[in-house]
Design an enzyme around this catalytic site. Sequence first.
Site, PDB file in Angstrom:
ATOM      1  N   CYS A  78      10.985  33.149 -11.386  1.00  0.00           N
ATOM      2  CA  CYS A  78      10.821  34.485 -10.810  1.00  0.00           C
ATOM      3  C   CYS A  78      12.165  35.230 -10.776  1.00  0.00           C
ATOM      4  CB  CYS A  78      10.150  34.372  -9.454  1.00  0.00           C
ATOM      5  SG  CYS A  78       9.353  35.891  -8.957  1.00  0.00           S
ATOM      6  N   HIS A 168       5.774  30.604  -9.733  1.00  0.00           N
ATOM      7  CA  HIS A 168       6.466  29.618  -8.895  1.00  0.00           C
ATOM      8  C   HIS A 168       5.820  28.230  -8.949  1.00  0.00           C
ATOM      9  CE1 HIS A 168       8.968  32.546  -6.628  1.00  0.00           C
ATOM     10  NE2 HIS A 168       7.970  33.361  -6.915  1.00  0.00           N
ATOM     11  N   GLU A 170       7.066  25.608  -8.040  1.00  0.00           N
ATOM     12  CA  GLU A 170       7.522  24.871  -6.847  1.00  0.00           C
ATOM     13  C   GLU A 170       6.662  25.162  -5.620  1.00  0.00           C
ATOM     14  OE1 GLU A 170       8.814  27.533  -8.077  1.00  0.00           O
ATOM     15  OE2 GLU A 170       9.590  28.830  -6.483  1.00  0.00           O
TER      16      GLU A 170
END
Length: 194
Positions: A78, A168, A170
Amino acid sequence: MIGVFALQGAFIEHEHMLSELGEPWKEIRRREHFTDGLDGLILPGGESTVQGKLLKEEGLFLPVKAAIEGGMPVFGTCAGMILLAKKRANDPNSYFDVLGVTVTRNAYGRQLGSFRTDLAVKGIGQFPAVFIRAPYADRAEEGVEVLAETGGKIVAARQKNVLATAFHPELTSDLRFHAYFAEMVRRWQSTTTN
Ligand code: GLN
């Protein structure tokens, strides 16, 4: 050892992913943290203009840029993708400029721009992608491998040692993107230690 840029943004989630994979990591906040022993770097999501400014103020910008240009693997998510792109359609600042795409910041709208979608990712498979005020990329130069697209725009790409996603990984429990990056790091380690 993988460095995680930890001055701003969602870096803790990346650290959790690396820990789950058993990959050693350390936080990079100041110039002295960015030492020769690092084999890779993660640039997290957050606010790219703030991150770019902090990187420069902390004296990290030039050594990190040199390391990336020297072949050290880097993974930007991002805001991290925005810092890695060669061009930004709506930000005049210059950052690492190593991924041959043009990114548009906040490309899906400022407030309502968060969504989740399943993407087909080259080399990984179907992946649950979480977008938060995300950029998208287009105009990929030769040498850029497009890993995923949605709505005709590039949202994951790789160019040699540079890996970037507009979304994302994560923020999911799916470790495959981080495992993919860990594999890039291992290959890099094997070329530098031999
Ligand atoms: N909109 C942010 C930027 O332009 C990126 C958002 C994110 O990293 N989740 O820097």
